[in-house]
Design an enzyme around this catalytic site. Structure first.
Site, PDB file in Angstrom:
ATOM      1  N   LEU A   1       0.828  -1.210   0.000  1.00 33.75           N
ATOM      2  CA  LEU A   1       0.000   0.000   0.000  1.00 33.75           C
ATOM      3  C   LEU A   1       0.862   1.262   0.000  1.00 33.75           C
ATOM      4  O   LEU A   1       0.357   2.371  -0.097  1.00 33.75           O
ATOM      5  CB  LEU A   1      -0.907   0.000   1.236  1.00 33.75           C
ATOM      6  CG  LEU A   1      -1.962  -1.118   1.261  1.00 33.75           C
ATOM      7  CD1 LEU A   1      -2.633  -1.193   2.621  1.00 33.75           C
ATOM      8  CD2 LEU A   1      -3.006  -0.902   0.163  1.00 33.75           C
TER       9      LEU A   1
ATOM     10  N   LYS B   1      14.221  -6.956   4.146  1.00 31.12           N
ATOM     11  CA  LYS B   1      14.612  -5.979   5.176  1.00 31.12           C
ATOM     12  C   LYS B   1      15.949  -6.304   5.839  1.00 31.12           C
ATOM     13  O   LYS B   1      16.733  -5.401   6.124  1.00 31.12           O
ATOM     14  CB  LYS B   1      13.534  -5.903   6.271  1.00 31.12           C
ATOM     15  CG  LYS B   1      12.254  -5.220   5.825  1.00 31.12           C
ATOM     16  CD  LYS B   1      11.281  -5.138   7.008  1.00 31.12           C
ATOM     17  CE  LYS B   1      10.033  -4.385   6.625  1.00 31.12           C
ATOM     18  NZ  LYS B   1       9.125  -4.188   7.760  1.00 31.12           N
TER      19      LYS B   1
ATOM     20  N   ASP C   1       9.792   1.294  11.590  1.00 27.34           N
ATOM     21  CA  ASP C   1       8.633   0.484  11.997  1.00 27.34           C
ATOM     22  C   ASP C   1       8.262   0.687  13.468  1.00 27.34           C
ATOM     23  O   ASP C   1       7.098   0.918  13.800  1.00 27.34           O
ATOM     24  CB  ASP C   1       8.905  -1.004  11.750  1.00 27.34           C
ATOM     25  CG  ASP C   1       8.829  -1.371  10.280  1.00 27.34           C
ATOM     26  OD1 ASP C   1       8.077  -0.713   9.533  1.00 27.34           O
ATOM     27  OD2 ASP C   1       9.514  -2.327   9.867  1.00 27.34           O
TER      28      ASP C   1
ATOM     29  N   GLY D   1       4.714 -11.977  20.527  1.00 28.79           N
ATOM     30  CA  GLY D   1       5.482 -12.159  19.295  1.00 28.79           C
ATOM     31  C   GLY D   1       6.914 -11.714  19.481  1.00 28.79           C
ATOM     32  O   GLY D   1       7.184 -10.699  20.135  1.00 28.79           O
ATOM     33  N   ALA D   2       7.837 -12.487  18.943  1.00 30.22           N
ATOM     34  CA  ALA D   2       9.250 -12.148  19.057  1.00 30.22           C
ATOM     35  C   ALA D   2       9.924 -12.238  17.688  1.00 30.22           C
ATOM     36  O   ALA D   2      11.118 -12.515  17.581  1.00 30.22           O
ATOM     37  CB  ALA D   2       9.928 -13.072  20.066  1.00 30.22           C
TER      38      ALA D   2
ATOM     39  N   ARG E   1       5.239 -17.992  21.267  1.00 25.36           N
ATOM     40  CA  ARG E   1       5.021 -19.436  21.160  1.00 25.36           C
ATOM     41  C   ARG E   1       6.329 -20.174  21.424  1.00 25.36           C
ATOM     42  O   ARG E   1       6.391 -21.065  22.260  1.00 25.36           O
ATOM     43  CB  ARG E   1       4.486 -19.758  19.749  1.00 25.36           C
ATOM     44  CG  ARG E   1       4.363 -21.234  19.467  1.00 25.36           C
ATOM     45  CD  ARG E   1       3.782 -21.472  18.096  1.00 25.36           C
ATOM     46  NE  ARG E   1       4.623 -20.912  17.025  1.00 25.36           N
ATOM     47  CZ  ARG E   1       4.326 -20.985  15.741  1.00 25.36           C
ATOM     48  NH1 ARG E   1       3.199 -21.538  15.349  1.00 25.36           N
ATOM     49  NH2 ARG E   1       5.128 -20.473  14.832  1.00 25.36           N
TER      50      ARG E   1
ATOM     51  N   GLY F   1      -3.525  -1.896  13.218  1.00 24.48           N
ATOM     52  CA  GLY F   1      -2.203  -1.631  12.659  1.00 24.48           C
ATOM     53  C   GLY F   1      -2.135  -0.579  11.566  1.00 24.48           C
ATOM     54  O   GLY F   1      -1.050  -0.298  11.044  1.00 24.48           O
TER      55      GLY F   1
HETATM   56  P1  ATR Z   1       7.246 -10.683  11.442  1.00 23.72           P
HETATM   57  O1  ATR Z   1       8.428 -10.111  10.745  1.00 23.72           O
HETATM   58  O2  ATR Z   1       5.939 -10.317  10.842  1.00 23.72           O
HETATM   59  O3  ATR Z   1       7.291 -10.440  12.906  1.00 23.72           O
HETATM   60  P2  ATR Z   1       8.256 -13.327  11.855  1.00 23.72           P
HETATM   61  O4  ATR Z   1       9.589 -12.735  12.124  1.00 23.72           O
HETATM   62  O5  ATR Z   1       8.159 -14.534  11.003  1.00 23.72           O
HETATM   63  O6  ATR Z   1       7.313 -12.265  11.193  1.00 23.72           O
HETATM   64  O7  ATR Z   1       7.547 -13.614  13.285  1.00 23.72           O
HETATM   65  C1  ATR Z   1       6.300 -14.195  13.383  1.00 23.72           C
HETATM   66  C2  ATR Z   1       5.840 -14.156  14.828  1.00 23.72           C
HETATM   67  O8  ATR Z   1       4.508 -14.686  14.877  1.00 23.72           O
HETATM   68  C3  ATR Z   1       6.661 -15.009  15.773  1.00 23.72           C
HETATM   69  O9  ATR Z   1       6.619 -14.442  17.061  1.00 23.72           O
HETATM   70  C4  ATR Z   1       5.908 -16.335  15.733  1.00 23.72           C
HETATM   71  O10 ATR Z   1       6.110 -17.174  16.842  1.00 23.72           O
HETATM   72  P3  ATR Z   1       7.358 -18.232  16.826  1.00 23.72           P
HETATM   73  O11 ATR Z   1       8.573 -17.424  17.146  1.00 23.72           O
HETATM   74  O12 ATR Z   1       7.013 -19.204  17.899  1.00 23.72           O
HETATM   75  O13 ATR Z   1       7.377 -18.844  15.470  1.00 23.72           O
HETATM   76  C5  ATR Z   1       4.490 -15.843  15.715  1.00 23.72           C
HETATM   77  N1  ATR Z   1       3.549 -16.819  15.167  1.00 23.72           N
HETATM   78  C6  ATR Z   1       3.378 -17.151  13.867  1.00 23.72           C
HETATM   79  N2  ATR Z   1       2.430 -18.091  13.740  1.00 23.72           N
HETATM   80  C7  ATR Z   1       2.001 -18.368  14.997  1.00 23.72           C
HETATM   81  C8  ATR Z   1       1.038 -19.285  15.557  1.00 23.72           C
HETATM   82  N3  ATR Z   1       0.324 -20.079  14.764  1.00 23.72           N
HETATM   83  N4  ATR Z   1       0.858 -19.292  16.898  1.00 23.72           N
HETATM   84  C9  ATR Z   1       1.578 -18.481  17.697  1.00 23.72           C
HETATM   85  N5  ATR Z   1       2.506 -17.607  17.246  1.00 23.72           N
HETATM   86  C10 ATR Z   1       2.714 -17.554  15.917  1.00 23.72           C
END
Ligand code: ATR
Length: 279
Positions: free
Chosen positions: A22, A72, A108, A132-133, A157, A246
């Site tokens: 976008l 990135k 970001d 999320g990490a 997770r 977001g």
């Molecule tokens: P982004 O750059 O968008 O943050 P990423 O670096 O791939 O994408 O990170 C995805 C995040 O979503 C991670 O925190 C991931 O958890 P894991 O580190 O355990 O993989 C989380 N995530 C993705 N799918 C998930 C799910 N089905 N349940 C719980 N957490 C999920």
């Protein structure tokens, strides 16, 4: 009619794919609103071609680009310098060319915090539950701590990833790492709940925790904007909590990029309006 001349500056975005982005719509509207003689175009750049594409930026005197998934992190070694956030994150979403010297930025996390400020949310001294990490979680956590959050509890997770991120962030403020299963033990003390995972984009996605336990006093933020209100936000709204999606983060990371490139104050309202019309 769009007037392109020999003097028109060229900006763009690198992504793979880039079709869904976008940013061209938003940045074009911003240039047009301020009467800046510039165009902003999408470039579909595969990871294998990234090095050549960056050389192309220099060769063709392109003034600036945004960078999106999955480039990135990969672009960092091809740039001349990066700012503090980009260096910490190891990821760049904005590049400015200063006479062929390419400087990388990451807007970001600050864009995220700007979007909270726009909604009147003060993060100073507040306790944040960040879910999320991954790349987004890292950017958001870093900016929250840099801009005054009191404590960030990172739930993920894969708890090892939360722990490793918490260790990296230790020198910037109070951080703790927990598993998704632990979230319910923290909810009463949190001021802000932020989802940075992709969970919630699909209708079939399960909840991250028991949303019935969301305190009405919390501000709940989802960095997803499609759907406009995720199940997390709908549940939080039902509990009487303030909710933020977001879209503001998308707008403000772009607004910061615009400011870096042009030095002008970005027309944030216009940028938001064109995105709202598109969504
Ligand atoms: P982004 O750059 O968008 O943050 P990423 O670096 O791939 O994408 O990170 C995805 C995040 O979503 C991670 O925190 C991931 O958890 P894991 O580190 O355990 O993989 C989380 N995530 C993705 N799918 C998930 C799910 N089905 N349940 C719980 N957490 C999920």
């Amino acid at each position: 009619m769009l007037k392109i001349t020999g003097k028109t500056d060229v900006y763009g975005i690198f992504g793979f794919p880039v079709k869904h982005s976008l940013s061209p719509l938003m940045q074009t509207a911003a240039f047009h609103t301020l009467g800046i003689d510039a165009v902003y175009v999408p470039f579909e750049v595969s990871p294998e071609d990234l090095k050549d594409a960056v050389a192309g930026l220099r060769a063709m005197n392109i003034k600036g680009i945004n960078v999106t998934v999955p480039l990135k992190e990969k672009i960092v070694p091809f740039l001349d310098r990066v700012d503090e956030a980009a260096a910490f994150l190891g990821a760049v979403n904005t590049v400015k060319s200063e006479n062929g010297i390419l400087i990388g930025y990451n807007t970001d996390g600050d864009g995220f915090v700007d979007s909270l400020e726009e909604e009147g949310v003060d993060i100073n001294g507040k306790t944040v539950l960040l879910i999320g990490a991954g790349g987004s979680g890292k950017a958001v956590a870093f900016a929250l701590l840099k801009r005054g959050a009191g404590k960030v509890v990172i739930a993920n997770r894969t708890v090892e990833k939360a722990k490793s991120l918490a260790e990296k962030l230790e020198s910037y403020g109070k951080v703790e790492a927990v598993s998704l299963g632990d979230i319910e033990n923290f909810l009463e003390e949190v001021d802000l709940i932020v989802n940075t995972t992709s969970l919630g984009m699909k209708e079939s996605d399960p909840p991250l925790f028991d949303y019935a336990l969301i305190p009405s006093s919390a501000v709940v933020v989802d960095i997803i904007y499609k759907p406009f209100k995720t199940k997390l936000l709908l549940a939080a709204e039902e509990k009487g909590a303030k909710i933020i999606n977001g879209l503001g983060m998308l707008v403000h990371q772009g607004a910061r990029a615009f400011r870096i490139w042009t030095g002008y104050e970005p027309p944030v309202d216009v940028m938001k309006k064109v995105l709202m019309e598109q969504l």
